[in-house]
Design a protein around this motif. Structure first.
Motif, PDB file in Angstrom:
ATOM      1  N   VAL A   1       0.763  -1.342  -0.071  1.00  0.00           N
ATOM      2  CA  VAL A   1       0.034   0.080   0.007  1.00  0.00           C
ATOM      3  C   VAL A   1       1.001   1.231  -0.169  1.00  0.00           C
ATOM      4  N   ASN A   2       1.975   1.158   0.779  1.00  0.00           N
ATOM      5  CA  ASN A   2       2.741   2.318   0.695  1.00  0.00           C
ATOM      6  C   ASN A   2       3.670   2.770  -0.445  1.00  0.00           C
ATOM      7  N   ARG A   3       3.647   1.662  -1.458  1.00  0.00           N
ATOM      8  CA  ARG A   3       4.440   1.573  -2.479  1.00  0.00           C
ATOM      9  C   ARG A   3       3.338   2.461  -3.495  1.00  0.00           C
ATOM     10  N   ALA A   4       2.207   2.072  -3.052  1.00  0.00           N
ATOM     11  CA  ALA A   4       1.291   2.668  -4.169  1.00  0.00           C
ATOM     12  C   ALA A   4       0.952   4.065  -3.760  1.00  0.00           C
ATOM     13  N   LEU A   5       0.951   4.593  -2.544  1.00  0.00           N
ATOM     14  CA  LEU A   5       0.859   5.991  -2.074  1.00  0.00           C
ATOM     15  C   LEU A   5       2.137   6.614  -2.627  1.00  0.00           C
ATOM     16  N   ALA A   6       3.215   6.051  -2.721  1.00  0.00           N
ATOM     17  CA  ALA A   6       4.414   6.798  -3.241  1.00  0.00           C
ATOM     18  C   ALA A   6       4.406   7.132  -4.894  1.00  0.00           C
TER      19      ALA A   6
ATOM     20  N   SER B   1       2.145   5.846   4.895  1.00  0.00           N
ATOM     21  CA  SER B   1       1.396   5.949   6.075  1.00  0.00           C
ATOM     22  C   SER B   1       1.955   5.239   7.268  1.00  0.00           C
ATOM     23  N   MET B   2       2.128   5.828   8.443  1.00  0.00           N
ATOM     24  CA  MET B   2       2.501   5.208   9.631  1.00  0.00           C
ATOM     25  C   MET B   2       1.349   4.682  10.517  1.00  0.00           C
ATOM     26  N   ARG B   3       0.257   4.941   9.960  1.00  0.00           N
ATOM     27  CA  ARG B   3      -0.998   4.578  10.749  1.00  0.00           C
ATOM     28  C   ARG B   3      -1.443   3.186  10.283  1.00  0.00           C
ATOM     29  N   LEU B   4      -1.277   2.732   8.883  1.00  0.00           N
ATOM     30  CA  LEU B   4      -1.724   1.387   8.258  1.00  0.00           C
ATOM     31  C   LEU B   4      -1.473   0.321   9.310  1.00  0.00           C
ATOM     32  N   ARG B   5      -0.008   0.197   9.566  1.00  0.00           N
ATOM     33  CA  ARG B   5       0.200  -1.106  10.490  1.00  0.00           C
ATOM     34  C   ARG B   5      -0.645  -1.273  11.648  1.00  0.00           C
ATOM     35  N   GLY B   6      -1.163  -0.106  12.268  1.00  0.00           N
ATOM     36  CA  GLY B   6      -1.743  -0.127  13.571  1.00  0.00           C
ATOM     37  C   GLY B   6      -3.239  -0.599  13.218  1.00  0.00           C
TER      38      GLY B   6
ATOM     39  N   SER C   1      -5.008   6.265  -3.435  1.00  0.00           N
ATOM     40  CA  SER C   1      -4.656   7.771  -3.301  1.00  0.00           C
ATOM     41  C   SER C   1      -5.810   8.090  -2.216  1.00  0.00           C
ATOM     42  N   VAL C   2      -7.038   7.574  -2.356  1.00  0.00           N
ATOM     43  CA  VAL C   2      -8.011   8.074  -1.348  1.00  0.00           C
ATOM     44  C   VAL C   2      -7.390   7.891   0.094  1.00  0.00           C
ATOM     45  N   PHE C   3      -6.666   6.723   0.357  1.00  0.00           N
ATOM     46  CA  PHE C   3      -6.115   6.592   1.797  1.00  0.00           C
ATOM     47  C   PHE C   3      -5.033   7.621   1.977  1.00  0.00           C
ATOM     48  N   GLY C   4      -4.430   7.827   0.870  1.00  0.00           N
ATOM     49  CA  GLY C   4      -3.503   8.933   0.961  1.00  0.00           C
ATOM     50  C   GLY C   4      -3.993  10.346   1.318  1.00  0.00           C
ATOM     51  N   GLU C   5      -5.070  10.543   0.850  1.00  0.00           N
ATOM     52  CA  GLU C   5      -5.856  11.831   0.889  1.00  0.00           C
ATOM     53  C   GLU C   5      -6.380  11.972   2.275  1.00  0.00           C
ATOM     54  N   ILE C   6      -6.772  10.741   2.781  1.00  0.00           N
ATOM     55  CA  ILE C   6      -7.068  10.871   4.382  1.00  0.00           C
ATOM     56  C   ILE C   6      -6.000  11.016   5.243  1.00  0.00           C
ATOM     57  N   GLU C   7      -5.051  10.509   4.896  1.00  0.00           N
ATOM     58  CA  GLU C   7      -3.948  10.502   5.608  1.00  0.00           C
ATOM     59  C   GLU C   7      -3.130  11.980   5.736  1.00  0.00           C
ATOM     60  N   ALA C   8      -3.306  12.775   4.580  1.00  0.00           N
ATOM     61  CA  ALA C   8      -2.700  14.040   4.226  1.00  0.00           C
ATOM     62  C   ALA C   8      -3.844  14.981   4.725  1.00  0.00           C
ATOM     63  N   GLN C   9      -5.280  14.479   5.079  1.00  0.00           N
ATOM     64  CA  GLN C   9      -6.216  15.255   5.284  1.00  0.00           C
ATOM     65  C   GLN C   9      -6.505  16.352   4.232  1.00  0.00           C
TER      66      GLN C   9
END
Length: 885
Positions: A744-749, A756-761, A806-814
C-alpha cells in the motif's frame, strides 16, 4: 430527701385523664408516682387505676401521709403542702445536685420563654425569672436583680442596652401586673398568678419530656455499651491483625470493614450498621480505641471506621425512599465533580465581638449556613466565626449516575447528588465506582416538600470497566457458537446486526463490510497496548439517506453495552462534557458527556455531521489515546474515553453528487477523519438486481422469515466473553501485515503521497478483532486477510468499484489530491515572491497563481487553504511562509 410534689403528681394525673386513660402501667410513670403505686401494693409490671392514684395523692395533699411512700428525690419542685409550687432557683441547689439543678433552671427558663409573648431574645427572660421568684418588685429592684441574675443565668451581666430592652419586654407584657404608687410615683411589677400557673404547667410538661428522653438515652447508652462489647469481640476474633496493621502497613487513618464478613460473624451488628449508620460508626470507633488500648496495648490513635460491601450493590435507579437514613452500597459512574475541595464547618462557633458570648450551630452540608442574626446575650450583630473552636472538614461534591452496562435497552440513567467529608480519593468524570454511604434528603435545603435524595459517601472503591461476570452456563453457551460456526463466526455476528437491513458481500459489498467493521469495533479491546497504542477500533460511514446506516447504528445498543447519541439532539453536555452549576451547592462541576459515559464500551453516533465544532476538536485526543484534557470555568480535569466510536453522517445535501469529489461533500473536519480506522462511503444502489434483492429481503423480514441469526442476549454474552480474551499474533500474521503495508505504501508513493505510519496499527486492530470474534487465542494469517478485506472494501467504497489507494493518501494527508497540488503551488509561488517581498501582497500571490493556469476562484481557495493548514501566515500588510515567519 424532700417531700413528694403533689402539684406535679396531680398535673401528671390530669394529663393522663385528658388523654382518656383510666389506667396506666406503673413502669411508665415518673419515679415519684412509681413510689406511690408501690405503696398501694402494685409492682412495676402491673397496671394501676388512675382514679386510685388520684385519690391517694389527694389524701397526701391533706396531710395524712402514708409512711410507706418514699419521699421524692426531686429538688426544688415544691412541697407536699404547698398550693403554689416553689420554682427551681439558680442558687438553692447543693453541689452534689449541681447538674440536676442547672438542668431544672434551664428547663424553667425555657418554660418562661414559651409562655411569655414578648420574649424574642434569650436575655429578655431574666427579669421574668426574677419576678417569678419574688412577690412584687419596684422598677429599680427589678433592674438590680436582673443585672445580678443575668450573670448567674447567662454567664455574663447584661449591657445597659440589653437591660433597657428587657425592661421594655416586661412593660409590654400583658402577663405582668403593673402599678404605680400614687404617693411616691414608684412603679411596681408582679407576675400574675395565672401566668405563674401557665409557666408551671409548661414546666411540668417539659420535665416529663425530659424524663422520657433521659430514659431513652439511658437505654440507648446501655445498648451502645452492649454493642461496643460485641464489636470488641469481632475485632478480637476476626479483625485483630487488620487493627494491628493500621499504623504499620496500611498507613491509613481508618479501618475498612467488609460488611459481608461482619454479617457472617455477627448478623445483629451488621443490621445495626445498615439501620443506624451514625450510631454504628460511633460504636465501632469507640470499640476500636478501647481494643487497641486495653487489649493490644497500643496507642488508641484517632482512627475512623468505614464500611464496604454493605448489602447488595444497587443502581442509582433502584434507590428508594425506604432506604433514607440507611447505609447502602451503590454501583455507579461519576458524572460530575466540583472543581476543588471545599471547607465545611460541621460545627460552627460564632463569637460576639462586643460581649464574647459564644453560639454553636451544627451545619448541614446541603443547606444554607445557619447564621444567627444577633448575639443571643447582648443582641449585637457584630459576630464572627472562630475556626479554632469550630469543627472544620474537607468536602467534595459530585454526582453519580447509572453505568451504561447496568441499563437495559430501553432504560435511561438516573442521577443522584453526592458529597464526601474528608475524601481520600480523587474523582474524575467517567470513573466507575462502588460507593458506600448514607442516603439522605435535601429537606433542610429550601424548607419545602418534593425534596431530592442525596448520598453522603463514606467510602469509595474504583471498578474496572467490566460488567457482571458470566456464569459457567453462559460461557458454555458462547463456546457452542464456535463449534457451530467455526471461523465463520465473525460473519454470523455481522449478519446478526440489524438483520432488517439487507447487506450482501456480492450485491451490496460496502454495506456488508460496514456491518462487519461495526462488529469488529464492538469486539475490539478498550485499552492501550504496548507503546500506548490504542487497541479499540473507530468506524465512520458517510452515506446517502435511506442506505440503512442509522438503523445499523441504533441496533448496536440491542446487542452490546453502548451509548447512543444523535448529533442533532445531543444533551447539554454534548459529546465531551461541559461545566455547569451543581444543584446542591451552586458550585461549578464538570458534567461528562456521551464519550465519558461510553468509556470502556461503544459510542454510537447518528447524524455525526451535526455535532458541535468544539466537540470535534476535543474528540481528537480521546479517540486516539482515550484521554481528553478539559480546562474551563476554574475546572481542570482529564477525562477517560477509551471506547470505540462508531459514527454515521450525511453528505452535504443528504446525497452524494457524482460530479463532485467525496472530500468536498463531507463537512466533518479533515483532522478528525484520520482518527477513524475505516471510513465507508455509502451510496443509494442503482443496480436493479440490488434494488430487487432489497425489496425481497424487506418482504421476508416483514413476514417473519428473516430473524436475528444469533439472539440478542447471546450476542451480549459473546461480546462480554471476548473482553477476557487476549490473542497473540503469530509470526505468519505479522509478516502478512508487513507485506500488505509495504504494498500500500508503494502505491501511495507512486501517487505522490507520503508513507502511512498508521496503516500497520489499523491492520493489527482489525485482525485482532477478527480473532476475538473467532474466540481464538491466536491472531493468524486468516485474521489478517479478513482485516485486509474490510480495509480494502472501505477504500473501494470511495470510488466506482476500483481500489484507488490515493484515497487513503488523501485521508492521511487530510486533503484531496487536488488540494495537495494547490498547496504545493502556493508554496512554490511564495518562495519565488519572497525574493522580492518580505511580506507578500495577497494580490501578487493570486496573480501569480492565475499565471500558472489556476482559475481565479481556485486561487483564492488555495490561499485560504494554505492559511488553514498553517502553510502561510497573514500579517497586516501581506503574507509570509510559515517557515520564514
Amino acid at each position: 430527701m424532700s417531700e413528694i410534689n403533689v402539684q406535679f403528681a396531680l398535673g401528671i394525673i390530669h394529663m393522663l385523664k385528658e388523654k382518656g386513660k383510666t389506667e396506666v402501667e406503673v413502669k411508665t410513670l415518673p419515679n415519684s408516682l412509681i413510689n406511690v403505686a408501690k405503696a398501694l401494693g402494685y409492682d412495676e409490671d402491673d397496671t394501676v387505676p388512675i382514679a386510685e392514684l388520684e385519690e391517694y395523692i389527694h389524701t397526701l395533699g391533706t396531710g395524712t401521709e402514708n409512711s410507706q411512700v418514699p419521699k421524692s428525690s426531686q429538688n426544688g419542685l415544691g412541697t407536699l403542702t404547698s398550693e403554689i409550687p416553689t420554682f427551681p432557683n439558680a442558687g438553692n441547689h447543693e453541689n452534689s445536685d449541681e447538674n440536676a439543678g442547672k438542668e431544672n433552671i434551664s428547663l424553667l427558663l425555657k418554660a418562661i420563654r414559651e409562655t411569655i409573648d414578648t420574649i424574642d431574645r434569650p436575655y429578655k427572660v431574666v427579669p421574668f425569672y426574677v419576678l417569678l421568684t419574688h412577690d412584687e418588685l419596684s422598677a429599680q429592684e427589678l433592674k438590680e436583680l436582673t443585672l445580678q441574675w443575668s450573670e448567674k443565668l447567662l454567664g455574663q451581666q447584661l449591657s445597659h442596652s440589653s437591660l433597657k430592652k428587657a425592661m421594655v419586654a416586661v412593660n409590654n407584657s400583658s402577663m405582668v401586673y403593673k402599678r404605680k404608687d400614687s404617693i411616691t410615683g414608684v412603679r411596681y411589677y408582679r407576675l400574675m398568678e395565672k401566668t405563674k400557673e401557665l409557666i408551671w404547667n409548661k414546666y411540668l410538661v417539659l420535665a416529663k419530656e425530659r424524663e422520657v428522653l433521659q430514659k431513652q438515652e439511658e437505654l440507648r447508652e446501655a445498648d451502645k455499651e452492649r454493642l461496643v462489647e460485641a464489636v470488641i469481640d469481632f475485632y478480637s476474633n476476626v479483625y485483630k491483625q487488620k487493627v494491628i496493621d493500621l499504623a504499620t502497613f496500611t498507613h491509613k487513618d481508618y479501618l475498612l470493614i467488609d460488611w459481608q464478613e461482619l454479617r457472617s460473624y455477627n448478623p445483629e451488628l451488621a443490621e445495626v450498621v445498615v439501620d443506624d449508620p451514625e450510631m454504628a460508626v460511633e460504636v465501632f470507633e469507640t470499640a476500636l480505641r478501647v481494643f487497641r488500648r486495653d487489649y493490644l496495648m497500643l496507642e488508641p490513635g484517632d482512627y475512623g471506621v468505614r464500611f464496604t460491601n454493605v448489602g447488595e450493590a444497587v443502581r442509582v435507579k433502584d434507590l428508594r425512599d425506604r432506604e433514607l437514613g440507611k447505609m447502602v452500597t451503590v454501583r455507579a459512574m461519576v458524572s460530575g465533580v466540583t472543581s476543588r475541595k471545599k471547607l465545611f464547618y460541621e460545627k460552627m462557633v460564632f463569637v460576639c465581638r462586643d460581649c464574647g458570648h459564644e453560639m454553636v450551630r451544627v451545619q448541614d452540608p446541603v443547606a444554607k449556613v445557619e447564621w444567627p442574626a444577633k448575639c443571643e446575650a447582648c443582641g449585637s450583630r457584630n459576630l464572627f466565626v472562630d475556626p479554632r473552636k469550630s469543627v472544620v472538614k474537607d468536602i467534595i461534591f459530585f454526582s453519580l449516575q447509572d453505568m451504561v452496562e447496568d441499563l437495559g435497552n430501553k432504560e435511561q440513567p438516573s442521577k443522584v447528588s453526592a458529597y464526601m467529608l474528608r475524601p481520600d480519593v480523587s474523582l474524575s468524570p467517567g470513573d466507575r465506582v462502588l460507593v458506600t454511604g448514607v442516603l439522605r434528603d435535601t429537606v433542610h435545603k429550601n424548607r419545602r416538600q418534593n425534596n431530592d435524595m442525596v448520598l453522603e459517601v463514606l467510602h469509595v472503591e474504583f471498578l474496572d470497566a467490566e460488567p457482571v461476570e458470566l456464569s459457567e452456563e453462559d460461557i458454555a453457551e458462547v463456546r457452542k457458537l464456535r463449534e457451530r460456526y467455526g471461523d465463520g463466526l465473525p460473519d454470523a455476528v455481522a449478519r446478526s446486526l440489524a438483520p432488517q437491513i439487507f447487506a450482501d458481500k456480492d450485491l451490496l459489498l460496502e454495506l456488508w463490510f460496514f456491518k462487519k467493521a461495526v462488529v469488529y469495533a464492538i469486539a475490539s479491546p478498550k485499552e492501550l497496548g504496548p507503546g500506548d497504542e490504542r487497541l479499540w477500533i473507530n468506524v465512520l460511514a458517510v452515506g446517502d439517506k435511506g442506505t440503512g446506516k442509522s438503523r445499523i447504528i441504533r441496533d448496536i445498543q440491542n446487542i452490546t453495552v453502548a451509548v447512543y447519541g444523535d448529533g442533532a439532539n445531543l444533551s447539554g453536555a454534548g459529546l465531551i462534557g461541559m461545566p455547569e452549576r451543581e444543584e446542591l451547592t451552586g458550585e461549578w462541576v464538570f458534567r461528562g458527556g456521551l464519550m465519558v459515559r461510553a468509556n470502556g464500551f461503544v459510542l454510537a453516533l447518528d447524524e455525526f455531521e451535526k455535532a458541535k465544532a468544539e466537540d470535534y476538536a476535543r474528540m481528537h485526543s480521546g479517540m486516539s489515546y482515550g484521554l481528553v484534557p478539559f480546562s474551563k470555568a476554574s475546572i481542570s480535569t482529564t477525562l477517560k474515553t477509551m471506547e470505540s466510536v462508531v459514527a454515521v453522517a450525511n453528505p452535504i445535501g443528504g446525497y452524494f453528487n457524482d460530479y463532485k469529489g467525496v472530500f468536498e461533500q463531507i463537512t466533518l473536519p479533515s483532522s478528525l477523519l484520520d482518527r477513524f480506522d475505516v471510513i465507508f462511503v455509502l451510496r443509494q444502489p442503482r443496480d436493479e438486481r440490488v434494488i430487487e434483492a432489497i425489496y425481497e429481503h424487506q418482504d421476508r423480514f416483514e413476514a417473519g422469515e428473516v430473524q436475528r441469526e444469533i439472539p440478542e442476549e447471546l450476542l451480549r454474552k459473546l461480546f462480554l466473553y471476548v473482553r477476557e480474551l487476549r490473542p497473540v499474533f503469530t509470526d505468519e500474521a505479522r509478516q502478512e501485515i508487513k507485506r500488505f503495508g509495504m504494498a500500500v505504501n508503494r502505491a501511495l508513493a507512486n501517487a505522490g503521497f507520503k508513507y502511512s505510519m498508521r496503516l500497520r496499527g489499523i491492520l493489527k486492530r482489525l485482525a485482532l478483532a477478527n480473532a476475538l470474534l473467532r474466540l481464538s487465542d491466536r491472531v493468524e494469517l486468516k485474521d489478517v486477510l479478513a482485516a485486509e478485506e474490510v480495509f480494502t472494501a472501505a477504500i473501494r467504497s470511495w470510488g466506482d468499484g476500483d481500489v484507488d489507494w490515493s484515497v487513503f493518501g488523501e485521508i492521511e494527508a487530510q486533503a484531496s489530491k487536488e488540494e495537495l497540488e494547490l498547496l504545493r503551488k502556493v508554496e512554490e509561488v511564495m518562495e519565488k515572491l519572497h525574493r522580492y517581498y518580505s511580506k507578500v501582497p495577497l494580490g501578487e500571490v493570486l496573480d501569480f497563481l492565475e499565471s500558472l493556469g489556476v482559475e481565479k476562484e481556485k486561487a483564492r481557495y488555495a490561499v485560504e487553504l494554505a492559511r488553514e493548514r498553517g502553510l502561510v501566515v497573514e500579517r497586516e500588510d501581506g503574507l509570509i511562509l510559515s517557515s520564514k515567519a
